[in-house]
Design a protein around this motif. Structure first.
Motif, PDB file in Angstrom:
ATOM      1  N   SER A 185       0.843  -1.192   0.000  1.00 54.12           N
ATOM      2  CA  SER A 185       0.000   0.000   0.000  1.00 54.12           C
ATOM      3  C   SER A 185       0.882   1.247   0.000  1.00 54.12           C
ATOM      4  CB  SER A 185      -0.894   0.019   1.233  1.00 54.12           C
ATOM      5  OG  SER A 185      -0.120   0.237   2.412  1.00 54.12           O
ATOM      6  N   GLU A 186       0.272   2.383  -0.264  1.00 56.45           N
ATOM      7  CA  GLU A 186       1.045   3.632  -0.270  1.00 56.45           C
ATOM      8  C   GLU A 186       1.667   3.888   1.104  1.00 56.45           C
ATOM      9  OE1 GLU A 186       0.395   8.421  -1.187  1.00 56.45           O
ATOM     10  OE2 GLU A 186      -1.175   6.961  -1.706  1.00 56.45           O
ATOM     11  N   GLY A 187       0.916   3.619   2.160  1.00 56.97           N
ATOM     12  CA  GLY A 187       1.453   3.816   3.503  1.00 56.97           C
ATOM     13  C   GLY A 187       2.611   2.891   3.797  1.00 56.97           C
ATOM     14  N   GLU A 188       2.514   1.637   3.341  1.00 56.08           N
ATOM     15  CA  GLU A 188       3.601   0.687   3.552  1.00 56.08           C
ATOM     16  C   GLU A 188       4.830   1.090   2.761  1.00 56.08           C
ATOM     17  OE1 GLU A 188       0.569  -3.098   4.264  1.00 56.08           O
ATOM     18  OE2 GLU A 188       1.481  -2.753   2.296  1.00 56.08           O
ATOM     19  N   ARG A 189       4.626   1.563   1.530  1.00 55.60           N
ATOM     20  CA  ARG A 189       5.770   2.023   0.736  1.00 55.60           C
ATOM     21  C   ARG A 189       6.500   3.187   1.407  1.00 55.60           C
ATOM     22  NH1 ARG A 189       6.208   0.782  -4.815  1.00 55.60           N
ATOM     23  NH2 ARG A 189       4.673  -0.763  -5.499  1.00 55.60           N
ATOM     24  N   GLY A 190       5.763   4.011   2.127  1.00 57.68           N
ATOM     25  CA  GLY A 190       6.382   5.121   2.836  1.00 57.68           C
ATOM     26  C   GLY A 190       7.316   4.683   3.943  1.00 57.68           C
ATOM     27  N   ARG A 191       7.212   3.412   4.341  1.00 56.85           N
ATOM     28  CA  ARG A 191       8.076   2.876   5.391  1.00 56.85           C
ATOM     29  C   ARG A 191       9.341   2.223   4.844  1.00 56.85           C
ATOM     30  NH1 ARG A 191       7.188   4.885  10.378  1.00 56.85           N
ATOM     31  NH2 ARG A 191       4.962   5.006  10.831  1.00 56.85           N
ATOM     32  N   LEU A 192       9.443   2.079   3.517  1.00 59.20           N
ATOM     33  CA  LEU A 192      10.584   1.392   2.927  1.00 59.20           C
ATOM     34  C   LEU A 192      11.778   2.346   2.843  1.00 59.20           C
ATOM     35  CD1 LEU A 192      11.672  -1.205   1.579  1.00 59.20           C
ATOM     36  CD2 LEU A 192      10.903  -0.254  -0.607  1.00 59.20           C
ATOM     37  N   LEU A 193      12.796   2.080   3.668  1.00 58.21           N
ATOM     38  CA  LEU A 193      14.003   2.909   3.639  1.00 58.21           C
ATOM     39  C   LEU A 193      14.892   2.566   2.454  1.00 58.21           C
ATOM     40  CD1 LEU A 193      15.150   2.961   7.392  1.00 58.21           C
ATOM     41  CD2 LEU A 193      13.760   4.649   6.167  1.00 58.21           C
ATOM     42  N   GLY A 194      14.901   1.307   2.085  1.00 59.88           N
ATOM     43  CA  GLY A 194      15.767   0.890   0.990  1.00 59.88           C
ATOM     44  C   GLY A 194      15.880  -0.619   0.964  1.00 59.88           C
ATOM     45  N   ILE A 195      16.845  -1.115   0.199  1.00 58.91           N
ATOM     46  CA  ILE A 195      17.052  -2.554   0.063  1.00 58.91           C
ATOM     47  C   ILE A 195      18.500  -2.881   0.400  1.00 58.91           C
ATOM     48  CG2 ILE A 195      15.212  -2.790  -1.621  1.00 58.91           C
ATOM     49  CD1 ILE A 195      17.275  -2.854  -3.824  1.00 58.91           C
ATOM     50  N   GLN A 196      18.742  -4.159   0.625  1.00 56.15           N
ATOM     51  CA  GLN A 196      20.070  -4.576   1.086  1.00 56.15           C
ATOM     52  C   GLN A 196      20.442  -5.914   0.470  1.00 56.15           C
ATOM     53  OE1 GLN A 196      21.178  -4.193   5.362  1.00 56.15           O
ATOM     54  NE2 GLN A 196      21.242  -6.422   5.353  1.00 56.15           N
ATOM     55  N   ALA A 197      21.643  -5.988  -0.085  1.00 56.68           N
ATOM     56  CA  ALA A 197      22.191  -7.259  -0.553  1.00 56.68           C
ATOM     57  C   ALA A 197      23.048  -7.854   0.562  1.00 56.68           C
ATOM     58  CB  ALA A 197      23.044  -7.038  -1.801  1.00 56.68           C
ATOM     59  N   CYS A 198      22.948  -9.160   0.738  1.00 61.60           N
ATOM     60  CA  CYS A 198      23.717  -9.855   1.775  1.00 61.60           C
ATOM     61  C   CYS A 198      24.480 -11.015   1.146  1.00 61.60           C
ATOM     62  CB  CYS A 198      22.789 -10.413   2.855  1.00 61.60           C
ATOM     63  SG  CYS A 198      21.675  -9.209   3.608  1.00 61.60           S
ATOM     64  N   ILE A 199      25.645 -11.302   1.703  1.00 58.37           N
ATOM     65  CA  ILE A 199      26.349 -12.527   1.328  1.00 58.37           C
ATOM     66  C   ILE A 199      27.107 -13.017   2.548  1.00 58.37           C
ATOM     67  CG2 ILE A 199      28.406 -11.315   0.438  1.00 58.37           C
ATOM     68  CD1 ILE A 199      28.476 -13.597  -1.725  1.00 58.37           C
ATOM     69  N   TRP A 200      26.975 -14.296   2.844  1.00 60.20           N
ATOM     70  CA  TRP A 200      27.659 -14.922   3.975  1.00 60.20           C
ATOM     71  C   TRP A 200      28.781 -15.774   3.400  1.00 60.20           C
ATOM     72  CZ3 TRP A 200      25.707 -11.973   7.397  1.00 60.20           C
ATOM     73  CH2 TRP A 200      24.379 -11.591   7.324  1.00 60.20           C
ATOM     74  N   GLY A 201      30.015 -15.391   3.662  1.00 65.05           N
ATOM     75  CA  GLY A 201      31.153 -15.960   2.954  1.00 65.05           C
ATOM     76  C   GLY A 201      31.907 -17.039   3.680  1.00 65.05           C
ATOM     77  N   GLU A 202      31.418 -17.518   4.856  1.00 65.98           N
ATOM     78  CA  GLU A 202      32.194 -18.500   5.613  1.00 65.98           C
ATOM     79  C   GLU A 202      32.571 -19.740   4.812  1.00 65.98           C
ATOM     80  OE1 GLU A 202      29.193 -16.817   8.705  1.00 65.98           O
ATOM     81  OE2 GLU A 202      29.337 -17.096   6.547  1.00 65.98           O
ATOM     82  N   PRO A 203      31.656 -20.310   3.998  1.00 66.97           N
ATOM     83  CA  PRO A 203      32.031 -21.541   3.294  1.00 66.97           C
ATOM     84  C   PRO A 203      32.770 -21.315   1.988  1.00 66.97           C
ATOM     85  CG  PRO A 203      29.731 -21.062   2.877  1.00 66.97           C
ATOM     86  CD  PRO A 203      30.221 -20.001   3.820  1.00 66.97           C
ATOM     87  N   MET A 204      33.009 -20.073   1.603  1.00 66.33           N
ATOM     88  CA  MET A 204      33.592 -19.805   0.282  1.00 66.33           C
ATOM     89  C   MET A 204      35.111 -19.876   0.335  1.00 66.33           C
ATOM     90  SD  MET A 204      31.157 -16.784  -1.135  1.00 66.33           S
ATOM     91  CE  MET A 204      29.384 -17.018  -1.103  1.00 66.33           C
ATOM     92  N   ARG A 205      35.667 -20.670  -0.552  1.00 61.72           N
ATOM     93  CA  ARG A 205      37.124 -20.845  -0.626  1.00 61.72           C
ATOM     94  C   ARG A 205      37.670 -20.450  -2.000  1.00 61.72           C
ATOM     95  NH1 ARG A 205      35.900 -21.264   3.853  1.00 61.72           N
ATOM     96  NH2 ARG A 205      36.394 -22.884   5.401  1.00 61.72           N
ATOM     97  N   ASP A 206      36.796 -20.052  -2.889  1.00 63.06           N
ATOM     98  CA  ASP A 206      37.192 -19.853  -4.280  1.00 63.06           C
ATOM     99  C   ASP A 206      36.733 -18.486  -4.757  1.00 63.06           C
ATOM    100  OD1 ASP A 206      36.387 -20.103  -7.340  1.00 63.06           O
ATOM    101  OD2 ASP A 206      37.968 -21.576  -6.954  1.00 63.06           O
ATOM    102  N   HIS A 207      37.666 -17.664  -5.212  1.00 66.84           N
ATOM    103  CA  HIS A 207      37.320 -16.318  -5.656  1.00 66.84           C
ATOM    104  C   HIS A 207      36.434 -16.356  -6.895  1.00 66.84           C
ATOM    105  CE1 HIS A 207      37.581 -12.032  -6.203  1.00 66.84           C
ATOM    106  NE2 HIS A 207      38.489 -11.907  -5.242  1.00 66.84           N
TER     107      HIS A 207
END
Length: 254
Positions: A185-207
């Motif tokens: 809804s328009e009111g809900e959209r007014g609460r959206l500050l932004g978006i975020q990309a995440c990556i958890w790299g613990e198991p990664m061994r290869d560039h």
């Protein structure tokens, strides 16, 4: 730091990462005295208005063997871990508010009664719907649904694709096309500050695997954050995608 534990706590609970008894006990008063010091020093060091406190993935069994926690649950008239976490976070939020800070946390901070929506923002990550639900509850929201914005999820369904799959997978084109506030809804959209990309790299061994997971999906997410929906164009984006890993690596270490 044994002074921060209930000395009479028995039993063991484990985090999803298998660490034992790793959550600060909301019923141990020295915990708050220690955090007053830590919060104060961090606020002195970093001038940002935003202070993220985590608060995700507390096991449901947390503090079940703690007599102090049992007494606090009885005083509050609650059951389980979530209301104790909410009690804990409310006190932390008060520390931060007194220092002029806005409390950030993962979506679990809304559980068990939750922290106050004023002077707070939450990051929705479990599902696409989680962020909208938080906005409807009055929280400012950063949308980071694992199904589309967790870059450690595989970029395709093929068996040889690197990455995890517990939240599913999302190809670069699907990531680019995803609209985090679709149906809000328009009111809900007014609460959206932004978006975020995440990556958890613990198991990664290869560039190379890291590059395949991150590029070009990171740029696809960035374009969603910065570009009006009507100006997005997958064909234009795809034409430049092959250049992106080289562009990023050119600036590594600078």
């Amino acid at each position: 730091l044994p002074a921060l534990a209930d000395p009479d706590e028995t039993g063991e609970y484990r985090s999803i990462q298998k660490f034992p008894n790793n959550c600060l006990n909301p019923a141990v008063e020295p915990v708050y005295e220690t955090l007053e010091t830590i919060v104060g020093e961090l606020c002195d060091l970093f001038p940002s208005r935003y202070f993220h406190v985590g608060a995700d993935e507390v096991p449901a069994e947390a503090w079940q063997g703690s007599p102090l926690a049992a007494r606090l649950r009885a005083e509050l008239g609650v059951e389980g871990a979530s209301p104790l976490q909410a009690h804990f976070l409310t006190r932390i939020q008060a520390m931060l508010r007194a220092r002029g800070r806005i409390t950030g946390a993962w979506e679990e901070a809304a559980q068990g009664g939750g922290i106050g929506a004023t002077d707070a923002y939450l990051v929705g990550w479990h599902t696409v719907e989680a962020s909208r639900r938080l906005a409807a509850q009055g929280y400012d929201v950063v949308a980071a649904p694992a199904q589309s914005y967790y870059l450690d999820m595989a970029g395709g369904a093929e068996w040889h694709e690197p990455g995890s799959a517990w939240a599913g997978w999302s190809s670069p084109q699907q990531t680019y096309a995803f609209e985090p506030a679709a149906g809000w809804s328009e009111g809900e959209r007014g609460r959206l500050l932004g978006i975020q990309a995440c990556i958890w790299g613990e198991p990664m061994r290869d560039h190379g695997a890291f590059d395949r997971l991150v590029f070009p999906r990171l740029s696809a997410i960035a374009e969603t954050a910065w570009t009006p929906t009507e100006a997005k164009d997958w064909k234009r984006f795809a034409a430049f995608a092959d250049l992106m890993p080289n562009l990023y690596r050119q600036y590594e270490g600078r």
